[in-house]
Write an enzyme that holds these catalytic residues in place. Sequence first.
Site, mmCIF file in Angstrom:
data_model
loop_
_atom_site.group_PDB
_atom_site.id
_atom_site.type_symbol
_atom_site.label_atom_id
_atom_site.label_comp_id
_atom_site.label_asym_id
_atom_site.label_seq_id
_atom_site.Cartn_x
_atom_site.Cartn_y
_atom_site.Cartn_z
ATOM 1 N N THR A 1 0.836 -1.212 0.000
ATOM 2 C CA THR A 1 0.000 0.000 0.000
ATOM 3 C C THR A 1 0.871 1.263 0.000
ATOM 4 O O THR A 1 0.733 2.131 -0.865
ATOM 5 C CB THR A 1 -0.902 0.004 1.270
ATOM 6 N N ALA B 1 14.970 18.832 -4.067
ATOM 7 C CA ALA B 1 16.030 18.021 -3.441
ATOM 8 C C ALA B 1 17.417 18.422 -3.939
ATOM 9 O O ALA B 1 18.418 18.183 -3.265
ATOM 10 C CB ALA B 1 15.789 16.546 -3.719
ATOM 11 N N GLU C 1 9.337 9.866 9.297
ATOM 12 C CA GLU C 1 8.186 10.779 9.355
ATOM 13 C C GLU C 1 6.865 10.040 9.193
ATOM 14 O O GLU C 1 5.866 10.360 9.855
ATOM 15 C CB GLU C 1 8.325 11.839 8.249
ATOM 16 N N GLY D 1 0.824 9.300 9.735
ATOM 17 C CA GLY D 1 0.812 9.219 8.264
ATOM 18 C C GLY D 1 1.342 10.459 7.576
ATOM 19 O O GLY D 1 2.532 10.778 7.672
ATOM 20 N N ILE E 1 0.810 13.650 8.157
ATOM 21 C CA ILE E 1 1.027 14.891 8.929
ATOM 22 C C ILE E 1 2.517 15.005 9.289
ATOM 23 O O ILE E 1 3.072 14.070 9.860
ATOM 24 C CB ILE E 1 0.210 14.875 10.249
ATOM 25 N N GLY F 1 -8.071 -0.085 3.853
ATOM 26 C CA GLY F 1 -6.597 -0.092 3.978
ATOM 27 C C GLY F 1 -6.073 0.711 5.158
ATOM 28 O O GLY F 1 -4.882 0.999 5.233
ATOM 29 N N ASP G 1 -1.023 0.263 18.299
ATOM 30 C CA ASP G 1 -0.463 1.097 17.228
ATOM 31 C C ASP G 1 -0.325 2.553 17.705
ATOM 32 O O ASP G 1 0.711 3.190 17.487
ATOM 33 C CB ASP G 1 -1.372 1.009 15.991
ATOM 34 N N LYS H 1 3.204 4.921 18.211
ATOM 35 C CA LYS H 1 3.429 6.274 17.682
ATOM 36 C C LYS H 1 3.684 7.258 18.827
ATOM 37 O O LYS H 1 4.547 8.138 18.730
ATOM 38 C CB LYS H 1 2.207 6.705 16.868
ATOM 39 N N GLY I 1 -3.176 5.606 4.671
ATOM 40 C CA GLY I 1 -3.509 5.553 3.248
ATOM 41 C C GLY I 1 -2.262 5.646 2.394
ATOM 42 O O GLY I 1 -1.213 6.123 2.841
HETATM 43 P P1 NDP Z 1 1.319 -3.811 2.953
HETATM 44 O O1 NDP Z 1 0.958 -5.117 3.562
HETATM 45 O O2 NDP Z 1 0.356 -3.209 1.997
HETATM 46 O O3 NDP Z 1 2.719 -3.913 2.226
HETATM 47 C C1 NDP Z 1 3.769 -4.673 2.712
HETATM 48 C C2 NDP Z 1 4.466 -5.280 1.505
HETATM 49 O O4 NDP Z 1 5.591 -5.995 1.954
HETATM 50 C C3 NDP Z 1 3.567 -6.237 0.742
HETATM 51 O O5 NDP Z 1 3.457 -5.782 -0.571
HETATM 52 C C4 NDP Z 1 4.302 -7.566 0.811
HETATM 53 O O6 NDP Z 1 4.149 -8.192 -0.449
HETATM 54 C C5 NDP Z 1 5.738 -7.138 1.102
HETATM 55 N N1 NDP Z 1 6.496 -8.150 1.816
HETATM 56 C C6 NDP Z 1 6.102 -8.880 2.878
HETATM 57 N N2 NDP Z 1 7.099 -9.715 3.238
HETATM 58 C C7 NDP Z 1 8.116 -9.479 2.388
HETATM 59 C C8 NDP Z 1 9.421 -10.025 2.245
HETATM 60 N N3 NDP Z 1 9.827 -11.009 3.020
HETATM 61 N N4 NDP Z 1 10.214 -9.534 1.274
HETATM 62 C C9 NDP Z 1 9.777 -8.546 0.461
HETATM 63 N N5 NDP Z 1 8.548 -7.998 0.535
HETATM 64 C C10 NDP Z 1 7.742 -8.467 1.479
HETATM 65 O O7 NDP Z 1 1.641 -2.812 4.152
HETATM 66 P P2 NDP Z 1 1.565 -1.233 4.142
HETATM 67 O O8 NDP Z 1 2.159 -0.710 2.907
HETATM 68 O O9 NDP Z 1 0.210 -0.807 4.542
HETATM 69 O O10 NDP Z 1 2.500 -0.878 5.405
HETATM 70 C C11 NDP Z 1 3.902 -0.871 5.331
HETATM 71 C C12 NDP Z 1 4.467 -0.235 6.591
HETATM 72 O O11 NDP Z 1 3.995 1.098 6.685
HETATM 73 C C13 NDP Z 1 4.036 -0.920 7.897
HETATM 74 O O12 NDP Z 1 5.076 -0.837 8.826
HETATM 75 C C14 NDP Z 1 2.855 -0.068 8.362
HETATM 76 O O13 NDP Z 1 2.649 -0.123 9.755
HETATM 77 C C15 NDP Z 1 3.332 1.294 7.935
HETATM 78 N N6 NDP Z 1 2.294 2.294 7.725
HETATM 79 C C16 NDP Z 1 1.212 2.011 6.934
HETATM 80 C C17 NDP Z 1 0.248 2.961 6.716
HETATM 81 C C18 NDP Z 1 -0.924 2.712 5.860
HETATM 82 O O14 NDP Z 1 -1.769 3.592 5.734
HETATM 83 N N7 NDP Z 1 -1.040 1.545 5.211
HETATM 84 C C19 NDP Z 1 0.368 4.297 7.313
HETATM 85 C C20 NDP Z 1 1.570 4.511 8.096
HETATM 86 C C21 NDP Z 1 2.484 3.524 8.293
HETATM 87 P P3 NDP Z 1 4.282 -9.789 -0.619
HETATM 88 O O15 NDP Z 1 3.322 -10.397 0.343
HETATM 89 O O16 NDP Z 1 3.969 -10.023 -2.051
HETATM 90 O O17 NDP Z 1 5.689 -10.079 -0.261
HETATM 91 N N1 HSE Z 2 -3.386 1.332 11.181
HETATM 92 C C1 HSE Z 2 -2.909 2.673 11.253
HETATM 93 C C2 HSE Z 2 -4.070 3.601 11.568
HETATM 94 C C3 HSE Z 2 -2.257 3.036 9.934
HETATM 95 O O1 HSE Z 2 -5.224 3.166 11.506
HETATM 96 O O2 HSE Z 2 -3.829 4.745 11.931
HETATM 97 C C4 HSE Z 2 -1.486 4.330 9.990
HETATM 98 O O3 HSE Z 2 -0.394 4.259 10.846
#
Ligand code: NDP
Ligand code: HSE
Length: 440
Positions: free
Chosen positions: A13, A33, A129, A134, A136, A187, A201, A205, A302
């Site tokens: 995501t 940059a 950050e 997220g 902000i 999501g 969570d 933070k 998001g």
């Molecule tokens: P997702 O689950 O959407 O993405 C994680 C990705 O990691 C997947 O695409 C997965 O794909 C890949 N992955 C998992 N294991 C492996 C591996 N061993 N090697 C390589 N790739 C791997 O998570 P998000 O993008 O939502 O979140 C990512 C981080 O950001 C987390 O720490 C989350 O807490 C943080 N975050 C998320 C927010 C949100 O709004 N979603 C907001 C703020 C922070 P595959 O299974 O194909 O390997």
């Molecule tokens: N699961 C978290 C939330 C994602 O709902 O705020 C962003 O960190």
Amino acid sequence: MKPIQVGILGIGTVGSGVFNVLQRNQEEITRRAGRGIEVTMVSRRNVAEAQALVGDKAHVVADARAIIANPEIDIVVELIGGYTLAKELVLEAIAAGKHVVTANKALLAVHGTEIFAAAHAKGVMVAFEAAVAGGIPIIKSLREGLTANSIQWVAGIINGTTNFILSEMRDKGLDFAVVLKEAQRLGYAEADPTFDIEGVDAAHKLTLMSAIAFGIPVQFDKAYIEGITQLGAQDIKYAEQLGYRIKLLGITKRTAAGVELRVHPSLVPSKRLIANVEGAMNAVVVQGDAVGTTLYYGKGAGSEPTASAVIADLVDITRLHTADPAHRVPYLAFQHHSMSDLPVLPMGDVVTSYYLRLRVADQAGVLATVTGLLASADISIDAVLQREADEIGGEGATQTDVIILTHDCTESRMNAALAQMQALPTVLAPITRIRKEELA
Ligand code: NDP
Ligand code: HSE
């Protein structure tokens, strides 16, 4: 100048948002940059999915370690999540001399001290950050924008999923489980949504913000954590009638004895701006001695909002990576050797006011007994609301709800009074206690 080369570990995501926004705004980002920022490698176990996302613009690998091993990569962006593999990969990237950007609050709240020490020893940057609220820019604000201030407290709605659930329950009368499913579909929720609804969570933070605000080490294990799973729809309604909204707040406060670090549902006066933050939006209020109160509001989750924060870190690193490490902004705002040993206070020492809801027998003298117990514990009452028994259980009902708002007292004193009230034969169900924050 040759563009800086970025590798994304885990293009899901957030990772896809980073990739897309960098492509879309490439020209402006380069002008800011001072050189181009190019994602040249991405990893995901499902290689076909990743390939579909990036086309021929980046090399896709299943093994995240292939990115760390590539000497051309300058910055590794960890977006896999979790504590185990993510920790290994981040430490390996640091050992390989790469700068790291991560959105992984769980990782830094629990292993931050080790990770920052490793990065400091190696002279590389770790930027995060996106890990708090997220899109902000709250880390940048606390660490740099408010650097003149002695921060007094920080309070925030820092979990979008739970704020979304509380808003939908209040406005549409929807069921907890139904709204949680919708938050997952949109999501917002963590891979394990208990992290959201149990307050973990938000505590991750808050731990990071507390460290930055007060110059203390990250101490997630000392945070007091209570989620929203025990909240009843009637408490949301009663709070509203008393002029309050219930929000899951993360609060960290400096007191003479130490630092409060706590996440729990809180009654907030409806007139406060933060009480009106709805849906998956986040908001953080910071009180500094010089600036006064400041408020930060925006999307806390998001794909692209979070990508906005990740890319801000990429731009910072691109600008600073040739600077002497001693001249960079410290990871946690305070210089590595100048951390404070202010203790994190046990919850029993925290002072706050309370909302109490007691299901009691509808008999003469019950209210007097309850208020008498509070008076003998030296807990002063701010307001009392008693419902008509037939409003609670229909005509002829023999039970009613008494709602009491108290003035400030320590948590330990309130716990002792609650135990006495709970033991009364006329108190018919577990007492609901929700802390109240004026945030004045
Ligand atoms: P997702 O689950 O959407 O993405 C994680 C990705 O990691 C997947 O695409 C997965 O794909 C890949 N992955 C998992 N294991 C492996 C591996 N061993 N090697 C390589 N790739 C791997 O998570 P998000 O993008 O939502 O979140 C990512 C981080 O950001 C987390 O720490 C989350 O807490 C943080 N975050 C998320 C927010 C949100 O709004 N979603 C907001 C703020 C922070 P595959 O299974 O194909 O390997
Ligand atoms: N699961 C978290 C939330 C994602 O709902 O705020 C962003 O960190």
